[in-house]
Structure formats: C-alpha cells, structure tokens
Design an enzyme around this catalytic site. Structure first.
Site, PDB file in Angstrom:
ATOM      1  CB  SER A 136      -8.315 119.559 -31.270  1.00  0.00           C
ATOM      2  OG  SER A 136      -8.202 120.840 -30.681  1.00  0.00           O
ATOM      3  CE1 TYR A 149      -6.356 117.555 -26.379  1.00  0.00           C
ATOM      4  CE2 TYR A 149      -6.281 119.551 -27.721  1.00  0.00           C
ATOM      5  CZ  TYR A 149      -6.975 118.453 -27.232  1.00  0.00           C
ATOM      6  OH  TYR A 149      -8.272 118.254 -27.611  1.00  0.00           O
TER       7      TYR A 149
END
Length: 226
Positions: A136, A149
């Site tokens: 990501s 996250y």
C-alpha cells in the site's frame, strides 16, 4: 500451458477484479476467500479447472491443509497473489482494542507469511514462480487513524524483501503498491470521497498485464502500479 495463479481475498475488491482479468488472459485461477455466496457465484461462472475455496488466511492450519491439497492437485503455482487484507476503523491507536489489532495482523501480515511458508518450498524446488504481496502507499508512508494498517503494510514491505533473499534462483518475491482504488476498504477511510478514484475493474486492466510480466529478475523489488 496456461499459468496457474493463486489469489487470496478473491471475493471482493481488487482480488475479485484480478480473478476476472487473469481468467480473461487465459490463466487458470485458484481463489481463496471467506464470502460463501460469492465463492458459489465464482464456481458457477468459472468451473474446473478453476477452483474457489473457503479459506481464512488468518488460520495457519487451514492454510497449510489448503496448500497441501493445491500442491497435490495442481503442483507449484506460477503466481501467488497475497491480496487478502482488512483495515482498522478510523481512530487513534489508543482507541483501537487489542482484538481488532490482532485480527488485522493475523490477516494482513501473518496470513501472507503462512501462504509463503507452505507454498514457497515447492516453488523453490521448481525454481520457478513469483509471489506478489499487495502492499500500500501506507506501507511506504503514514497517515493518522490507520496506524495498525500502516504497521501491517510496512511489515509486508519488510517481509517481502527479507524472504526475497531466501528464495531459490528462478523465484521472485515482490511487494506491490496498487495505488488508490475505490474499494470498500478505501470507503471505510475516505467515505464518499473514494468514489473519485478508479474502480477495481479499471485498475485490474492495467495491473494484471504488469503482474503477468514479472519474472525472477524482479526479485526483491518494491513496485507500484503506474
């Protein structure tokens, strides 16, 4: 012979979009997911030789049993796409309970480690195959309210690079930042603002050809879908 591609998190978002695009490209796909109704739809749409199984990647023994069966039925995969992931609810770290953090890490990070632990030995023996671990932008930068996250995706970057130093010649392990896509996960963070970004389907049309071109010489790379 068509490529054999295994995709985790195949029942929604990027995973589902990749399944459709990989099969359109002529590949044979094995998909793992938890949404039983979506798995049933996929089985109906794409019968054998494709396969779609209910596997929770956070369950190490379930991953082990699945890997043993796939290796027996299929042999070593050409591509392993570790896509399954969740995101924490938007909140400062101290407001997120331990069980939520634990679940996130078991899926996003430990699940990736499990699939590699049980499939890479066969790929090493074959001296062939590519592992793509979905990272990501938040695996290379940070933002408030998504600390767990970020932690998991920074972990993916480190895990991928470390394992890339352990694999046999002919095998590659890469981390891939997909970019910003309008998925349910993004909407959990951005709300309706996510609608301004590309759809998973349009993303897959660009990403899948790139992924299919990955080779052993890409081992250890941290890549992004341009």
């Amino acid at each position: 012979m068509s490529q054999k591609i295994l995709v985790t998190g195949c029942t929604g978002g990027l995973g589902l979009a990749m399944v459709h695009s990989f099969i359109e490209s002529g590949a044979t796909v094995a998909g793992l997911g938890r949404n039983q109704s979506k798995l049933a739809e996929l089985r109906e749409t794409y019968p054998s030789p494709h396969r779609f199984d209910a596997v929770d990647v956070s369950d190490d023994q379930a991953v082990r049993a699945y890997a043993e069966k796939v290796l027996t039925d299929w042999g070593s995969p050409d591509l392993l796409i570790n896509n399954a992931a969740i995101i924490n609810r938007n909140a400062p770290l101290w407001e997120i309970p331990d069980d939520e953090i634990d679940q996130l890490l078991r899926i996003n990070l430990k699940g990736v480690a499990s699939t590699m632990r049980y499939l890479l030995p066969a790929m090493n023996d074959a001296q062939h195959g590519v592992v793509v671990n979905l990272s990501s932008g938040w695996g290379r930068s940070t933002a408030p309210n998504v600390a767990p996250y970020c932690m998991s995706k920074w972990g993916i970057e480190g895990l991928s690079r470390a394992v890339s130093q352990e694999v046999a010649d002919g095998v590659a392990v890469v981390a891939l930042n997909p970019g910003i896509i309008d998925t349910p996960m993004l909407r959990a963070c951005f709300g309706e603002g996510a609608a301004g970004h590309q759809s998973p389907e349009s993303w897959a049309k660009r990403a899948v050809p790139m992924i299919l071109k990955l080779r052993a010489q890409d081992n250890g790379a941290s890549l992004s879908v341009g």
